[in-house]
Design a protein around this motif. Structure first.
Motif, PDB file in Angstrom:
ATOM      1  N   PRO A   9       0.790  -1.233   0.000  1.00  0.00           N
ATOM      2  CA  PRO A   9       0.000   0.000   0.000  1.00  0.00           C
ATOM      3  C   PRO A   9       0.827   1.290   0.000  1.00  0.00           C
ATOM      4  O   PRO A   9       0.260   2.377  -0.005  1.00  0.00           O
ATOM      5  CB  PRO A   9      -0.791  -0.119   1.307  1.00  0.00           C
ATOM      6  N   TYR A  10       2.159   1.158   0.035  1.00  0.00           N
ATOM      7  CA  TYR A  10       3.024   2.331  -0.016  1.00  0.00           C
ATOM      8  C   TYR A  10       3.023   2.903  -1.432  1.00  0.00           C
ATOM      9  O   TYR A  10       3.044   2.158  -2.422  1.00  0.00           O
ATOM     10  CB  TYR A  10       4.448   1.960   0.397  1.00  0.00           C
ATOM     11  N   MET A  66       8.230 -14.565   9.695  1.00  0.00           N
ATOM     12  CA  MET A  66       7.188 -15.593   9.807  1.00  0.00           C
ATOM     13  C   MET A  66       5.835 -15.021   9.384  1.00  0.00           C
ATOM     14  O   MET A  66       5.059 -15.680   8.676  1.00  0.00           O
ATOM     15  CB  MET A  66       7.122 -16.110  11.236  1.00  0.00           C
ATOM     16  N   ALA A  67       5.547 -13.798   9.826  1.00  0.00           N
ATOM     17  CA  ALA A  67       4.282 -13.169   9.456  1.00  0.00           C
ATOM     18  C   ALA A  67       4.193 -12.966   7.948  1.00  0.00           C
ATOM     19  O   ALA A  67       3.133 -13.160   7.338  1.00  0.00           O
ATOM     20  CB  ALA A  67       4.132 -11.831  10.182  1.00  0.00           C
ATOM     21  N   THR A  68       5.299 -12.589   7.337  1.00  0.00           N
ATOM     22  CA  THR A  68       5.322 -12.418   5.882  1.00  0.00           C
ATOM     23  C   THR A  68       5.056 -13.741   5.181  1.00  0.00           C
ATOM     24  O   THR A  68       4.271 -13.810   4.222  1.00  0.00           O
ATOM     25  CB  THR A  68       6.675 -11.841   5.437  1.00  0.00           C
ATOM     26  N   ALA A  69       5.675 -14.793   5.656  1.00  0.00           N
ATOM     27  CA  ALA A  69       5.441 -16.125   5.084  1.00  0.00           C
ATOM     28  C   ALA A  69       4.044 -16.635   5.384  1.00  0.00           C
ATOM     29  O   ALA A  69       3.579 -17.577   4.738  1.00  0.00           O
ATOM     30  CB  ALA A  69       6.480 -17.109   5.634  1.00  0.00           C
ATOM     31  N   GLY A  70       3.366 -15.997   6.349  1.00  0.00           N
ATOM     32  CA  GLY A  70       2.038 -16.458   6.761  1.00  0.00           C
ATOM     33  C   GLY A  70       0.897 -15.969   5.905  1.00  0.00           C
ATOM     34  O   GLY A  70      -0.265 -16.105   6.300  1.00  0.00           O
ATOM     35  N   GLY A  72       9.365  -4.082   7.403  1.00  0.00           N
ATOM     36  CA  GLY A  72       9.669  -3.051   6.415  1.00  0.00           C
ATOM     37  C   GLY A  72       8.749  -3.038   5.215  1.00  0.00           C
ATOM     38  O   GLY A  72       7.982  -3.976   4.964  1.00  0.00           O
ATOM     39  N   PRO A  73       8.816  -1.964   4.412  1.00  0.00           N
ATOM     40  CA  PRO A  73       7.923  -1.790   3.266  1.00  0.00           C
ATOM     41  C   PRO A  73       8.038  -2.893   2.207  1.00  0.00           C
ATOM     42  O   PRO A  73       7.039  -3.250   1.583  1.00  0.00           O
ATOM     43  CB  PRO A  73       8.345  -0.432   2.686  1.00  0.00           C
ATOM     44  N   ASP A  74       9.242  -3.410   1.989  1.00  0.00           N
ATOM     45  CA  ASP A  74       9.389  -4.473   0.980  1.00  0.00           C
ATOM     46  C   ASP A  74       8.627  -5.728   1.399  1.00  0.00           C
ATOM     47  O   ASP A  74       8.016  -6.407   0.555  1.00  0.00           O
ATOM     48  CB  ASP A  74      10.870  -4.820   0.783  1.00  0.00           C
ATOM     49  N   ALA A  75       8.656  -6.034   2.675  1.00  0.00           N
ATOM     50  CA  ALA A  75       7.919  -7.194   3.169  1.00  0.00           C
ATOM     51  C   ALA A  75       6.423  -6.982   2.989  1.00  0.00           C
ATOM     52  O   ALA A  75       5.697  -7.887   2.555  1.00  0.00           O
ATOM     53  CB  ALA A  75       8.248  -7.455   4.640  1.00  0.00           C
ATOM     54  N   VAL A  76       5.951  -5.784   3.313  1.00  0.00           N
ATOM     55  CA  VAL A  76       4.523  -5.490   3.166  1.00  0.00           C
ATOM     56  C   VAL A  76       4.101  -5.582   1.706  1.00  0.00           C
ATOM     57  O   VAL A  76       3.048  -6.145   1.373  1.00  0.00           O
ATOM     58  CB  VAL A  76       4.198  -4.091   3.731  1.00  0.00           C
ATOM     59  N   ALA A  77       4.909  -5.031   0.821  1.00  0.00           N
ATOM     60  CA  ALA A  77       4.561  -5.058  -0.605  1.00  0.00           C
ATOM     61  C   ALA A  77       4.463  -6.487  -1.120  1.00  0.00           C
ATOM     62  O   ALA A  77       3.535  -6.828  -1.872  1.00  0.00           O
ATOM     63  CB  ALA A  77       5.602  -4.277  -1.404  1.00  0.00           C
ATOM     64  N   ALA A  78       5.393  -7.336  -0.725  1.00  0.00           N
ATOM     65  CA  ALA A  78       5.359  -8.738  -1.159  1.00  0.00           C
ATOM     66  C   ALA A  78       4.143  -9.447  -0.579  1.00  0.00           C
ATOM     67  O   ALA A  78       3.477 -10.235  -1.256  1.00  0.00           O
ATOM     68  CB  ALA A  78       6.644  -9.444  -0.734  1.00  0.00           C
ATOM     69  N   PHE A  79       3.843  -9.186   0.683  1.00  0.00           N
ATOM     70  CA  PHE A  79       2.675  -9.772   1.330  1.00  0.00           C
ATOM     71  C   PHE A  79       1.398  -9.317   0.632  1.00  0.00           C
ATOM     72  O   PHE A  79       0.491 -10.114   0.370  1.00  0.00           O
ATOM     73  CB  PHE A  79       2.669  -9.351   2.801  1.00  0.00           C
ATOM     74  N   PHE A  80       1.331  -8.032   0.331  1.00  0.00           N
ATOM     75  CA  PHE A  80       0.139  -7.472  -0.322  1.00  0.00           C
ATOM     76  C   PHE A  80      -0.130  -8.154  -1.654  1.00  0.00           C
ATOM     77  O   PHE A  80      -1.287  -8.417  -2.006  1.00  0.00           O
ATOM     78  CB  PHE A  80       0.331  -5.966  -0.522  1.00  0.00           C
ATOM     79  N   LYS A  81       0.921  -8.401  -2.414  1.00  0.00           N
ATOM     80  CA  LYS A  81       0.719  -9.042  -3.719  1.00  0.00           C
ATOM     81  C   LYS A  81       0.033 -10.398  -3.579  1.00  0.00           C
ATOM     82  O   LYS A  81      -0.682 -10.835  -4.487  1.00  0.00           O
ATOM     83  CB  LYS A  81       2.074  -9.219  -4.427  1.00  0.00           C
ATOM     84  N   ARG A  90      16.319 -10.244  -0.285  1.00  0.00           N
ATOM     85  CA  ARG A  90      16.540 -11.691  -0.294  1.00  0.00           C
ATOM     86  C   ARG A  90      15.694 -12.368   0.776  1.00  0.00           C
ATOM     87  O   ARG A  90      15.085 -13.418   0.537  1.00  0.00           O
ATOM     88  CB  ARG A  90      18.020 -11.989  -0.069  1.00  0.00           C
ATOM     89  N   GLU A  91      15.630 -11.765   1.960  1.00  0.00           N
ATOM     90  CA  GLU A  91      14.831 -12.351   3.043  1.00  0.00           C
ATOM     91  C   GLU A  91      13.342 -12.304   2.727  1.00  0.00           C
ATOM     92  O   GLU A  91      12.591 -13.219   3.088  1.00  0.00           O
ATOM     93  CB  GLU A  91      15.131 -11.616   4.348  1.00  0.00           C
ATOM     94  N   VAL A  92      12.912 -11.253   2.049  1.00  0.00           N
ATOM     95  CA  VAL A  92      11.510 -11.180   1.634  1.00  0.00           C
ATOM     96  C   VAL A  92      11.194 -12.320   0.670  1.00  0.00           C
ATOM     97  O   VAL A  92      10.171 -13.015   0.807  1.00  0.00           O
ATOM     98  CB  VAL A  92      11.198  -9.821   0.978  1.00  0.00           C
ATOM     99  N   SER A  93      12.068 -12.534  -0.291  1.00  0.00           N
ATOM    100  CA  SER A  93      11.866 -13.636  -1.250  1.00  0.00           C
ATOM    101  C   SER A  93      11.847 -14.979  -0.537  1.00  0.00           C
ATOM    102  O   SER A  93      11.040 -15.867  -0.863  1.00  0.00           O
ATOM    103  CB  SER A  93      12.967 -13.620  -2.313  1.00  0.00           C
ATOM    104  N   GLN A  94      12.722 -15.142   0.450  1.00  0.00           N
ATOM    105  CA  GLN A  94      12.753 -16.388   1.207  1.00  0.00           C
ATOM    106  C   GLN A  94      11.431 -16.600   1.950  1.00  0.00           C
ATOM    107  O   GLN A  94      10.914 -17.724   2.018  1.00  0.00           O
ATOM    108  CB  GLN A  94      13.902 -16.362   2.208  1.00  0.00           C
TER     109      GLN A  94
END
Length: 835
Positions: free
Chosen positions: A163-164, A382-386, A412-421, A499-503
């Motif tokens: 949402p950023y 973990m939350a991102t992977a969830g 961070g914003p990159d994690a949120v963006a990946a989760f949002f997708k 890289r961690e977001v992708s993981q």
């Protein structure tokens, strides 16, 4: 919410017993009806889904293929049709669709996959500027199929950083804020969340109303009582709101209330850093920070309670209780780092990436402290992977939707963006055409539930009073960073790298991807960051034919130097169940790595009777690893490692018989487990005590049996009465005189939860003593007074539930007083004192 949560809680114990003792079964088979052929088997018009900003609700075939599929969000995978159950007036669907129509596809193509997800993605696509809001549907009506169009509002395209920096997200936020502003601010936990969301919006026009509400929730005259009751939800959410309000506005008038809430919560925290629906009871010596009484700990409540303490400290609250409380919480929840998701209560880790928002709340708990970066990063990851687990949760998914994105935002914003997708299809389905949001969800998973007359597009449903509008205003307001829970002052040290977001995203779908992996790739995944992925990789490897030839390699790996490889190898050995691995697994039961002990015990339990050759070693391990419950050993706070070994022994190999077992090992093992702090660990002795001990066994173990009845476990008290009942019945089975007094003590100290049924069971055992039980009749009369007093204090519901337990005692007194005979009583011989 309090009454709803209390009602929901009645079903939890049975659910957790089932899930702790065995893998939850796959959902029962249902037939997927073909609606175009008039098939209606399984169609329930009270169980429907919102269909986004179309004006429609519809029934969709909801049936995960397995338990794994339900947890991973694949609950409508087999659906290919949508039955329209409501069309709201003056909405895009009005005049185009009608109740009873069936949607067969979108964009001119029939559904070939999950109809619900496909419909959500079609909405997202239709709202793009280039598509002008046109949503093309394939409609089936009265035997005819044709193509129709709905004209939706053009909301724009989600940016890659949504949402950023996303105009569409901003439009959604503005509309949701207007809907939220029309809602009342109730003086309870739900009103506190609504007010949080209004502040998060950044709209100054809302602040006068929020100020008035803050002064209502936080009067200077507030005085809280440390008493039993479902207070933690209310105190926690109220205080988080008041703290955010104070920090946002600088209004000092609410500081006295913040101090009262913060210190009261800190004083009410248990010795493990947990809470239940309510606070802890005093310890045996009358001090603060005893155990959470039955019903037991509830981490969804405990996390908001602990978050409120952290926020109170941010507001400057100072007291000798504050820092120790935060430290206890950090140690308890920090235990789960690198092990799994935060569980329901004082239990083993939940073996998925998210558990109804609790990992997300934990990410915030650590992230807001500023000195807990490793834990904050782990739980944010973990939350991102969830993302796949968003639609799963015990009692419903309300807290999942409320907290999930806020916890990801710690990363961070990159994690949120990946989760949002991964979840925008669902966000767009929950949104309505007036900009408001709704809530669809059920026990574990499912659609929204309303009776057919109420099953309308507008109005409810919600989750126990939690506003969907507030939930999603908080979600879409993250870019504004107005509140600490929405990212204000966020520590970049907690942010996930690309890289961690992708993981994290890869970990969320690994349960499917593993099916296509080679053996080498699965072994490589043994070293993954995610404990969940490591377990899934081990399970998949064990199903491959090649795994049989890898046993010796896995044995070596299980005793190697890499903790992640050890864990995964150990899990794989448990699935393979090769006899050559038994000595290795027994050696690991006292390894310095406490988590490896857990995995070794779990593996041995999977062997079942196949582990009998190493039974002596297992018994020796449970004896040698025994520790006193106090002081708390924070590297395994409730001694889960020994608890899992108890499950492998007395919930496994020895569950049905202890015949032939060396008493020199059996007795000390029983004594060790009976003193384990964890009620679930002790629970595994119930069957042994109740049905397997001989009279000689009871005499030998008498001090431990009596202690097991008289003393409640300090941890996981939800299950603490199980061993007490088993030990009590060991005494009554052979009519030991000591069973009479033990039964009275048990009845008086059993706690309220479940006592409406348990009291009758205790009384039946006492009645079996016949006339000999007259000695305890005066105490039974006191018990009736105690039960009624609990109702007067609001500690137990008056009415039918209390009547059941009171009448059970009255009936027992009547039977005892009428008894003319009694069995021959035995007395436990006193052991001579040693000098």
């Amino acid at each position: 919410m309090m009454t709803n949560i209390a009602r929901i809680a009645l079903a939890v114990t049975a659910f957790l017993v089932a899930s702790s003792q065995c893998a939850l079964a796959a959902p029962k088979a249902k037939i997927n009806p073909d609606l175009t052929k008039g098939e209606t088997n399984g169609v329930d018009r009270t169980q429907t889904w919102n269909l986004g900003p179309t004006g429609l609700r519809g029934w969709i075939y909801t049936h995960p293929a397995s338990y794994m599929d339900s947890v991973q969000g694949r609950i409508t995978t087999e659906s290919r049709q949508i039955l329209i159950t409501d069309v709201a007036k003056d909405t895009p669907a009005d005049g185009v669709l009608q109740v009873g129509d069936v949607i067969l596809g979108v964009g001119g193509i029939k559904f070939t996959g999950d109809a619900r997800r496909s419909f959500g993605r079609a909405i997202t696509e239709a709202e793009r500027e280039a598509n002008g809001g046109i949503l093309e549907l394939i409609r089936f009506r009265a035997g005819k199929t044709d193509n129709v169009e709905l004209k939706l509002n053009v909301m724009g395209t989600y940016s890659d950083t949504a949402p950023y920096d996303c105009p569409k997200s901003k439009r959604i936020l503005n509309a949701a804020c207007k809907a939220l502003a029309r809602e009342p601010l109730e003086a309870d936990w739900s009103g506190a969340i609504n007010a949080l969301a209004l502040m998060a919006s950044g709209e100054p026009d809302y602040l006068p109303r929020v100020r008035e509400f803050a002064h209502k929730l936080g009067p200077a005259t507030l005085k809280l009582r440390l008493k039993d009751g479902m207070v933690v939800w209310d105190w926690g959410y109220r205080n988080v709101f008041l703290c955010e309000y104070c920090l946002l506005t600088g209004d000092q008038d609410v500081l006295p209330a913040i101090k009262e809430y913060t210190i009261s919560l800190a004083k009410g925290q248990s010795l493990y850093g947990t809470f239940g629906h309510g606070i802890s009871v005093p310890s045996a010596d009358g001090r603060l920070h005893g155990s959470i009484p039955p019903y037991g700990p509830v981490n969804a409540a405990g996390l908001i309670g602990n978050l409120a303490i952290v926020m109170g400290k941010k507001c400057g609250v100072s007291d000798t209780e504050i820092d120790p409380a935060i430290d206890r919480a950090d140690k308890f929840f920090g235990y789960f780092v690198d092990k799994g998701a935060i569980p329901y209560g004082e239990h083993a880790p939940w073996p998925y990436h998210e558990n109804n928002g609790k990992n997300s709340m934990t990410a915030l708990l650590f992230g807001l402290q500023g000195n807990q970066n490793a834990a904050a990063l782990f739980f944010a990851k973990m939350a991102t992977a969830g993302y796949a687990n968003r639609e799963y949760g015990h009692t419903g998914q309300g807290f999942s939707y409320l907290w999930s994105t806020l916890g990801v935002n710690v990363g961070g914003p990159d994690a949120v963006a990946a989760f949002f997708k991964e979840v925008t299809w669902h966000l767009d389905l929950e949104r309505r055409c007036d900009g408001s949001f709704t809530y669809d969800g059920g026990e574990q998973y499912g659609p929204g539930e309303k009776n057919e007359a109420e099953n309308k597009y507008y109005g409810g449903p919600n989750y126990s009073g939690l506003s969907p509008n507030a939930t999603y205003v908080l979600t879409y307001s993250l870019p504004l960073k107005k509140l600490f829970v929405t990212g204000k002052g966020g520590d970049k040290a907690n942010w996930l790298s690309p890289r961690e977001v992708s993981q994290a995203i890869a970990a969320g779908r690994f349960d499917l991807d593993r099916k296509r992996m080679t053996v080498a790739e699965l072994v490589s995944a043994f070293g993954d960051w995610s404990p969940v992925v490591r377990g899934w990789a081990a399970e998949e490897l064990a199903q491959r034919p090649e795994s049989k030839a890898m046993v010796l390699e896995l044995n070596t790996m299980a005793e190697g130097s890499d903790a992640h490889l050890r864990q995964a190898a150990c899990e794989a050995l448990g699935f393979i169940q090769d006899p050559r691995s038994l000595p290795v697994l027994v050696r690991l039961l006292d390894h310095q790595d406490r988590w490896l002990r857990v995995k070794a015990a779990e593996a041995l339990k999977k062997y079942g009777d196949g582990a009998r050759p190493v039974l002596p070693g297992m018994l020796e391990a449970v004896i040698q690893t025994a520790e006193p419950p106090h002081p708390v050993a924070w590297n395994d706070p409730i001694q889960i490692a020994q608890g899992q070994l108890a499950a492998a022994l007395f919930g496994g190999i020895l569950k049905h018989s202890i015949a032939g077992v060396d008493k020199k090992l059996l007795y000390p093992a029983i004594q060790a487990i009976a003193k384990n702090p964890d009620g679930m660990a002790r629970m595994h002795l119930k069957e042994t005590f109740q049905n397997q001990l001989t009279m000689e066994d009871v005499i030998t173990l008498a001090p431990d049996i009596l202690e097991a009845v008289r003393t409640r476990c300090p941890a996981d008290t939800m299950f603490g009465n199980e061993i007490r009942m088993g030990a009590f019945k060991a005494l009554t089975k052979y009519h030991f005189k000591e069973g009479l007094e033990a039964g009275v003590i048990f009845a008086k100290t059993q706690g309220g939860h479940g006592s409406e049924n348990r009291t009758g069971e205790i009384m039946s055992e006492l009645v079996a003593y016949g006339a000999a039980a007259r000695a305890v009749v005066p105490e039974l009369k006191e018990l009736i007074d105690q039960f009624n007093e609990q109702c007067r204090k609001g500690e137990f519901p008056a009415g039918e539930l209390n009547d059941r337990r009171v009448n059970a005692v009255k009936d027992a007194i009547k039977a005892i007083e009428a008894a003319k005979d009694q069995p021959e009583l035995r007395t436990i011989p006193m052991k001579p004192e040693t000098t």
